[in-house]
Design a protein around this motif. Structure first.
Motif, PDB file in Angstrom:
ATOM      1  N   ASP A  71     -18.867 -24.897  -5.171  1.00 26.02           N
ATOM      2  CA  ASP A  71     -20.309 -24.950  -5.361  1.00 26.02           C
ATOM      3  C   ASP A  71     -20.799 -23.930  -6.385  1.00 26.02           C
ATOM      4  OD1 ASP A  71     -20.562 -26.973  -3.446  1.00 26.02           O
ATOM      5  OD2 ASP A  71     -20.604 -25.498  -1.816  1.00 26.02           O
ATOM      6  N   ASP A  72     -19.895 -23.147  -6.942  1.00 24.83           N
ATOM      7  CA  ASP A  72     -20.284 -22.175  -7.967  1.00 24.83           C
ATOM      8  C   ASP A  72     -20.794 -22.922  -9.199  1.00 24.83           C
ATOM      9  OD1 ASP A  72     -19.710 -20.497 -10.466  1.00 24.83           O
ATOM     10  OD2 ASP A  72     -19.432 -19.016  -8.874  1.00 24.83           O
ATOM     11  N   PRO A  73     -21.952 -22.536  -9.765  1.00 27.07           N
ATOM     12  CA  PRO A  73     -22.495 -23.259 -10.922  1.00 27.07           C
ATOM     13  C   PRO A  73     -21.529 -23.360 -12.092  1.00 27.07           C
ATOM     14  CG  PRO A  73     -24.131 -21.750 -10.018  1.00 27.07           C
ATOM     15  CD  PRO A  73     -22.856 -21.462  -9.305  1.00 27.07           C
ATOM     16  N   ARG A  74     -20.771 -22.297 -12.328  1.00 24.84           N
ATOM     17  CA  ARG A  74     -19.801 -22.346 -13.445  1.00 24.84           C
ATOM     18  C   ARG A  74     -18.729 -23.400 -13.194  1.00 24.84           C
ATOM     19  NH1 ARG A  74     -17.268 -16.686 -14.727  1.00 24.84           N
ATOM     20  NH2 ARG A  74     -16.252 -17.985 -16.297  1.00 24.84           N
ATOM     21  N   PHE A  75     -18.241 -23.431 -11.952  1.00 23.59           N
ATOM     22  CA  PHE A  75     -17.183 -24.386 -11.655  1.00 23.59           C
ATOM     23  C   PHE A  75     -17.725 -25.817 -11.668  1.00 23.59           C
ATOM     24  CE2 PHE A  75     -14.180 -26.634  -8.811  1.00 23.59           C
ATOM     25  CZ  PHE A  75     -13.022 -26.387  -9.519  1.00 23.59           C
ATOM     26  N   VAL A  76     -18.947 -25.990 -11.188  1.00 24.87           N
ATOM     27  CA  VAL A  76     -19.563 -27.319 -11.225  1.00 24.87           C
ATOM     28  C   VAL A  76     -19.668 -27.801 -12.664  1.00 24.87           C
ATOM     29  CG1 VAL A  76     -21.697 -28.595 -10.798  1.00 24.87           C
ATOM     30  CG2 VAL A  76     -20.819 -27.016  -9.055  1.00 24.87           C
ATOM     31  N   GLN A  77     -20.061 -26.891 -13.558  1.00 27.45           N
ATOM     32  CA  GLN A  77     -20.175 -27.259 -14.969  1.00 27.45           C
ATOM     33  C   GLN A  77     -18.806 -27.588 -15.561  1.00 27.45           C
ATOM     34  OE1 GLN A  77     -21.372 -24.146 -17.673  1.00 27.45           O
ATOM     35  NE2 GLN A  77     -22.432 -25.591 -19.003  1.00 27.45           N
ATOM     36  N   LEU A  78     -17.789 -26.792 -15.190  1.00 26.60           N
ATOM     37  CA  LEU A  78     -16.444 -27.045 -15.708  1.00 26.60           C
ATOM     38  C   LEU A  78     -15.917 -28.388 -15.206  1.00 26.60           C
ATOM     39  CD1 LEU A  78     -14.825 -23.512 -15.374  1.00 26.60           C
ATOM     40  CD2 LEU A  78     -15.273 -24.742 -17.483  1.00 26.60           C
ATOM     41  N   ARG A  79     -16.142 -28.667 -13.940  1.00 29.65           N
ATOM     42  CA  ARG A  79     -15.710 -29.964 -13.407  1.00 29.65           C
ATOM     43  C   ARG A  79     -16.401 -31.098 -14.138  1.00 29.65           C
ATOM     44  NH1 ARG A  79     -16.494 -30.387  -7.175  1.00 29.65           N
ATOM     45  NH2 ARG A  79     -15.878 -32.518  -7.702  1.00 29.65           N
ATOM     46  N   SER A  80     -17.682 -30.885 -14.439  1.00 30.25           N
ATOM     47  CA  SER A  80     -18.424 -31.910 -15.178  1.00 30.25           C
ATOM     48  C   SER A  80     -17.842 -32.110 -16.572  1.00 30.25           C
ATOM     49  CB  SER A  80     -19.898 -31.503 -15.262  1.00 30.25           C
ATOM     50  OG  SER A  80     -20.624 -32.437 -16.047  1.00 30.25           O
ATOM     51  N   ARG A  81     -17.489 -31.009 -17.236  1.00 31.36           N
ATOM     52  CA  ARG A  81     -16.903 -31.115 -18.582  1.00 31.36           C
ATOM     53  C   ARG A  81     -15.545 -31.803 -18.534  1.00 31.36           C
ATOM     54  NH1 ARG A  81     -16.728 -25.357 -21.183  1.00 31.36           N
ATOM     55  NH2 ARG A  81     -15.654 -26.569 -22.778  1.00 31.36           N
ATOM     56  N   MET A  82     -14.727 -31.425 -17.535  1.00 29.48           N
ATOM     57  CA  MET A  82     -13.414 -32.048 -17.420  1.00 29.48           C
ATOM     58  C   MET A  82     -13.535 -33.540 -17.105  1.00 29.48           C
ATOM     59  SD  MET A  82     -10.988 -29.236 -15.514  1.00 29.48           S
ATOM     60  CE  MET A  82     -12.187 -28.411 -14.480  1.00 29.48           C
ATOM     61  N   SER A  83     -14.444 -33.861 -16.214  1.00 27.85           N
ATOM     62  CA  SER A  83     -14.639 -35.274 -15.866  1.00 27.85           C
ATOM     63  C   SER A  83     -15.134 -36.071 -17.067  1.00 27.85           C
ATOM     64  CB  SER A  83     -15.630 -35.396 -14.708  1.00 27.85           C
ATOM     65  OG  SER A  83     -15.124 -34.752 -13.557  1.00 27.85           O
ATOM     66  N   ALA A  84     -16.027 -35.446 -17.854  1.00 29.44           N
ATOM     67  CA  ALA A  84     -16.533 -36.124 -19.052  1.00 29.44           C
ATOM     68  C   ALA A  84     -15.416 -36.355 -20.058  1.00 29.44           C
ATOM     69  CB  ALA A  84     -17.653 -35.297 -19.684  1.00 29.44           C
ATOM     70  N   TYR A  85     -14.523 -35.365 -20.169  1.00 31.42           N
ATOM     71  CA  TYR A  85     -13.406 -35.517 -21.103  1.00 31.42           C
ATOM     72  C   TYR A  85     -12.482 -36.656 -20.667  1.00 31.42           C
ATOM     73  CZ  TYR A  85      -9.178 -34.470 -23.717  1.00 31.42           C
ATOM     74  OH  TYR A  85      -8.081 -34.570 -24.517  1.00 31.42           O
ATOM     75  N   VAL A  86     -12.212 -36.702 -19.354  1.00 26.73           N
ATOM     76  CA  VAL A  86     -11.361 -37.773 -18.839  1.00 26.73           C
ATOM     77  C   VAL A  86     -12.024 -39.129 -19.053  1.00 26.73           C
ATOM     78  CG1 VAL A  86     -10.350 -38.749 -16.747  1.00 26.73           C
ATOM     79  CG2 VAL A  86     -10.212 -36.292 -17.164  1.00 26.73           C
ATOM     80  N   GLU A  87     -13.306 -39.208 -18.801  1.00 25.71           N
ATOM     81  CA  GLU A  87     -14.017 -40.477 -18.986  1.00 25.71           C
ATOM     82  C   GLU A  87     -14.029 -40.883 -20.454  1.00 25.71           C
ATOM     83  OE1 GLU A  87     -15.359 -43.912 -18.384  1.00 25.71           O
ATOM     84  OE2 GLU A  87     -14.929 -42.588 -16.693  1.00 25.71           O
ATOM     85  N   GLN A  88     -14.108 -39.874 -21.355  1.00 30.99           N
ATOM     86  CA  GLN A  88     -14.047 -40.188 -22.785  1.00 30.99           C
ATOM     87  C   GLN A  88     -12.687 -40.763 -23.150  1.00 30.99           C
ATOM     88  OE1 GLN A  88     -16.593 -39.908 -25.222  1.00 30.99           O
ATOM     89  NE2 GLN A  88     -15.059 -41.162 -26.250  1.00 30.99           N
ATOM     90  N   GLN A  89     -11.632 -40.204 -22.575  1.00 24.37           N
ATOM     91  CA  GLN A  89     -10.296 -40.748 -22.808  1.00 24.37           C
ATOM     92  C   GLN A  89     -10.213 -42.189 -22.305  1.00 24.37           C
ATOM     93  OE1 GLN A  89      -6.608 -38.915 -22.857  1.00 24.37           O
ATOM     94  NE2 GLN A  89      -7.312 -36.894 -22.233  1.00 24.37           N
ATOM     95  N   ARG A  90     -10.738 -42.418 -21.121  1.00 28.11           N
ATOM     96  CA  ARG A  90     -10.706 -43.771 -20.575  1.00 28.11           C
ATOM     97  C   ARG A  90     -11.453 -44.739 -21.485  1.00 28.11           C
ATOM     98  NH1 ARG A  90     -12.467 -41.670 -14.601  1.00 28.11           N
ATOM     99  NH2 ARG A  90     -10.408 -41.023 -13.838  1.00 28.11           N
ATOM    100  N   SER A  91     -12.621 -44.305 -21.958  1.00 31.75           N
ATOM    101  CA  SER A  91     -13.420 -45.153 -22.843  1.00 31.75           C
ATOM    102  C   SER A  91     -12.672 -45.461 -24.135  1.00 31.75           C
ATOM    103  CB  SER A  91     -14.753 -44.462 -23.146  1.00 31.75           C
ATOM    104  OG  SER A  91     -15.514 -45.221 -24.062  1.00 31.75           O
ATOM    105  N   ASN A  92     -12.019 -44.432 -24.691  1.00 36.86           N
ATOM    106  CA  ASN A  92     -11.264 -44.633 -25.937  1.00 36.86           C
ATOM    107  C   ASN A  92     -10.107 -45.606 -25.726  1.00 36.86           C
ATOM    108  OD1 ASN A  92     -12.949 -42.818 -27.211  1.00 36.86           O
ATOM    109  ND2 ASN A  92     -11.550 -41.084 -26.994  1.00 36.86           N
ATOM    110  N   ILE A  93      -9.440 -45.496 -24.588  1.00 38.43           N
ATOM    111  CA  ILE A  93      -8.305 -46.386 -24.304  1.00 38.43           C
ATOM    112  C   ILE A  93      -8.793 -47.821 -24.119  1.00 38.43           C
ATOM    113  CG2 ILE A  93      -6.542 -46.926 -22.584  1.00 38.43           C
ATOM    114  CD1 ILE A  93      -6.250 -43.860 -22.207  1.00 38.43           C
ATOM    115  N   ARG A  94      -9.903 -47.984 -23.399  1.00 41.59           N
ATOM    116  CA  ARG A  94     -10.457 -49.336 -23.241  1.00 41.59           C
ATOM    117  C   ARG A  94     -10.804 -49.943 -24.596  1.00 41.59           C
ATOM    118  NH1 ARG A  94     -13.694 -46.661 -19.172  1.00 41.59           N
ATOM    119  NH2 ARG A  94     -12.871 -47.040 -17.068  1.00 41.59           N
TER     120      ARG A  94
END
Length: 769
Positions: free
Chosen positions: A723-746
């Motif tokens: 629940d730490d704001p920094r970690f929440v932001q990092l998780r969001s960035r990592m998830s966005a990066y993964v989703e970008q990879q998925r989008s690129n592969i599609r």
């Protein structure tokens, strides 16, 4: 009309006519001078920039004429603006124009020594001609005024370039030296020709090897050719003097050097032995023979063989030290001394890796001290040779390897040395390019690494399979599944024949696995069905890939009596830890993990504890040798041995933080350090490292930043900060990066018909090698 009268009164028409006349006349004069002093291409650039300058100045001149009746302050403001426009034009003119794709800027007094041809197509003459070209290259590179292009780059470009002018453009050289070797009985001659980058011959001469009644070469052909070229280019300083060498001994020596350059070490050793049989005191041949022998046996497993090579190399070093006392500035002697010392350091390391379980910690420390002393002295001699011949790429690589072997603190300096060689001496050298690419990635410069490997696409033959494979390996290590998939599709479009190599095909399998691990299971299944049709001689691995990454791995377990059921582990049960370490060395870490999974937990810990003393090479980054200590720390925690776990974690943190402080930005280094800090309970430091990891590679894209479920015995640090704001932001960035990879592969799958692209690989004759 009133407007015409006003224009006339303000003399706008006269000013415009005068401006055009002066602009046209000035442009023609400047272009004429440029054409007289420089090249036609430079004249075209001058004309282009002058046009920009004068067009920009025209409205300023018209505005000044129109406002000539304004007050003095206004005129000054307008004049200042006009001057600013003109200064901007001058700055634009002075900035050098960008080079066309694939071309390098032409360097003054730069020269490329092209491979020498032969009058008669005999194998011995062809090899001798290549060795002679190399000798000319070395002598020219020792001239202060000349900048000689590296041989590997020259050979790479010459292989498919259609003309000498294309070679000159790609290499960015001013001159090219060509030669033809002819044989008349025992006498040899070279017809040398120097051409400029426009293809015109600026110098030509024939040189003949003179042999006296004592069969001693009075002047080497290489020296004669090099001196002739240097004098033609304005360098009249004498080159290195050569003592008399028997003509046949010299011939065998040059052929042996050429075989070494081609990495055919057995044939090279035979040629050096022939040279020594003719002239036993031929020092250079003796040194090269020692190196060739060491290089051949360096990778043998038997410690006795390594010790034998070490003894012969030490004997050769005694001789080369004596030679250095007579001529400390000799390029050849310094080069050979560096190679022998580097070889001794590598031999020392190879021995300690095989005997560390027998010689103990003190023996390992003493051996490491000896190897470090060898590496330090090797660097000194390599630097002396490099100062004499900056174009000697093998010396540059040797210098970099010697520096790397002294520890991570020297890595940035060695990277600069390698990049300098690529930028100024050997731009199309594959060895330098691959070395630079891996180093750049480790310092967080992924884009630059890929661009340097893509430089080869400007060549007529494009990139080699080795460079493609290097890019795929880098993207694999960085977790860039989408970019790697794009590269593989690019290969299928441009070079489908490369899939005949299993190492390329395996990357296709691994990419299918990575797509599945990103969560695109349906797409991975479809790709699996397509890729599995390729007639692969290693096809039995295909189902393993599918099981591991699409269906999930099956756990290896033990029965109720603790007996290991896995047949791959059963063979190690009766072996002692020392026996496993002696036979399997670094693979012992994987064996320990298998023991743990099989329920043999105490045995796994004992084996990992023994492995902690394994002497990794100094060239190995800390994150690559800290994986097993992290595994051991986790095992300690699960067994309730918190003090032991804390001691191991502190060691991991100390070594990894030292590398980060040295500038390492490899994502796996900082992510592992984040994990170590987290396990220590230093959550702020863990978040700092995790943030840095995301900046340089998006951390572990497969986890997508999701914390594991809390272990009742060991609280997961990510769960603690979820629940730490920094970690929440990092998780969001990592998830966005993964989703970008998925989008690129599609998108890649939608844009490409994979089945059609794989069709050429389906024929039986297209099976991978």
């Amino acid at each position: 009309m009133a407007i015409i009268e006003e224009l006339t009164r303000r003399r706008l028409i006269q000013t415009a006519a005068l401006y055009v006349a002066i602009a046209w006349g000035g442009t023609e004069i400047l272009v004429f001078l440029t054409e007289s002093l420089f090249t036609e291409a430079a004249a075209r650039e001058v004309r282009r920039y002058l046009a920009i300058l004068l067009i920009a100045g025209f409205p300023a001149a018209m505005y000044l004429a129109w406002t000539r009746d304004l007050r003095r302050t206004a005129r000054r403001i307008v004049s200042a603006l006009a001057v600013a426009v003109l200064v901007a034009g001058v700055i634009i003119y002075l900035i050098p124009p960008p080079e066309p794709d694939g071309a390098l800027a032409v360097t003054e007094n730069s020269i490329a020594v092209l491979p020498f041809e032969v009058c008669e197509d005999r194998a011995s003459d062809r090899t001798l001609a290549a060795g002679l070209a190399g000798a000319v290259f070395n002598r020219l590179a020792q001239r202060d005024r000349l900048k000689v292009m590296g041989r590997r780059s020259v050979d790479t470009v010459v292989a498919t370039a259609p003309s000498v002018t294309t070679i000159a453009d790609l290499l960015g050289v001013e001159y090219m030296l060509q030669g033809v070797l002819c044989r008349d009985g025992l006498n040899l001659s070279v017809q040398a020709e120097l051409t400029d980058n426009n293809g015109f011959t600026v110098w030509a001469q024939e040189f003949t090897q003179v042999v006296n009644r004592f069969d001693q070469v009075e002047a080497r052909l290489a020296s004669l050719v090099a001196d002739g070229v240097a004098v033609r280019l304005g360098d009249a300083i004498a080159g290195p003097q050569d003592r008399a060498i028997d003509g046949k001994a010299l011939e065998h020596f040059l052929i042996g050097q050429e075989y070494l350059r081609r990495r055919d070490k057995d044939k090279a050793r035979t040629e050096f032995e022939k040279a020594l049989a003719i002239q036993p005191d031929y020092a250079e041949a003796r040194f090269e023979l020692a190196w060739a022998t060491a290089d051949i046996r360096l990778f043998e497993n038997q410690a006795d063989g390594l010790k034998h090579v070490r003894a012969s190399t030490e004997e050769a070093l005694v001789l080369v030290r004596a030679e250095l006392q007579r001529d400390a500035g000799s390029f050849e002697t310094s080069r050979i001394a560096g190679r022998l010392l580097l070889s001794l350091g590598q031999l020392e390391d190879a021995l300690v890796y095989r005997e560390f379980h027998e010689i103990g910690a003190d023996g390992v420390a003493a051996s490491r001290a000896r190897s470090q002393a060898y590496y330090t002295e090797a660097e000194q001699h390599f630097r002396s040779a490099l100062a004499a011949n900056p174009s000697a790429t093998e010396v540059r690589v040797g210098t970099a390897v010697s520096m790397d072997s002294q520890g991570v603190a020297r890595r940035r300096e060695s990277l600069r040395l390698v990049l300098d060689g690529l930028d100024r001496r050997d731009p199309f050298n594959e060895d330098l390019s691959e070395l630079a690419a891996y180093r750049l990635v480790e310092f967080g410069r992924l884009r630059e690494a890929m661009e340097r490997l893509d430089r080869f696409e400007a060549l007529p033959q494009g990139k080699s399979i080795g460079l493609w494979w290097t890019q795929l390996e880098i993207l694999q290590n960085q977790g860039r599944v989408d970019e790697k998939f794009a590269k593989l599709i690019e290969i299928l479009h441009q070079r489908p024949e490369l899939y005949k190599q299993l190492r390329i095909l395996y990357h296709l399998w691994w990419t299918v696995s990575g797509i599945g691990m990103l969560g695109l299971v349906e797409q991975a299944e479809e790709l699996y069905e397509a890729v599995a049709k390729i007639p692969n001689p290693e096809h039995q691995d295909a189902e393993e890939f599918r099981r591991m990454f699409l269906a999930g791995p099956e756990d290896v377990d033990a029965d109720g009596h603790g007996e290991v059921n896995d047949p791959g582990i059963a063979e190690f049960v009766g072996m002692s830890n020392d026996e496993i370490l002696k036979t399997w060395q670094i693979e012992a870490g994987g064996i320990a993990g298998a023991f743990w999974n099989a329920g043999e937990r105490e045995r796994a810990i004992e084996l990992l504890e023994a492995l902690q003393h394994y002497p990794y090479p100094p060239t190995v980054w800390a994150e690559r040798r800290m994986g097993y200590p992290m595994l051991l720390a986790g095992m300690y925690m699960e067994m309730g041995r918190s003090d032991d776990a804390a001691a191991v974690l502190q060691r991991v943190v100390t070594e990894l933080q030292a590398e980060v402080d040295a500038g390492v930005r490899h994502h796996s280094t900082v992510s592992l350090l984040a994990e170590a800090y987290g396990r220590q309970g230093n959550l702020d430091a863990a978040l700092d490292m995790l943030e840095l990891a995301v900046d340089y590679g998006a951390y572990d894209v497969y986890d997508a930043g999701e914390p594991a479920e809390q272990d009742p015995e060991d609280s997961n640090w990510r769960t603690q900060v979820k629940d730490d704001p920094r970690f929440v932001q990092l998780r969001s960035r990592m998830s966005a990066y993964v989703e970008q990879q998925r989008s690129n592969i599609r998108a890649l799958l939608a844009q490409n018909d994979i089945e059609a692209l794989l069709a050429p690989l389906m024929e039986p004759e297209a099976q991978p090698e």
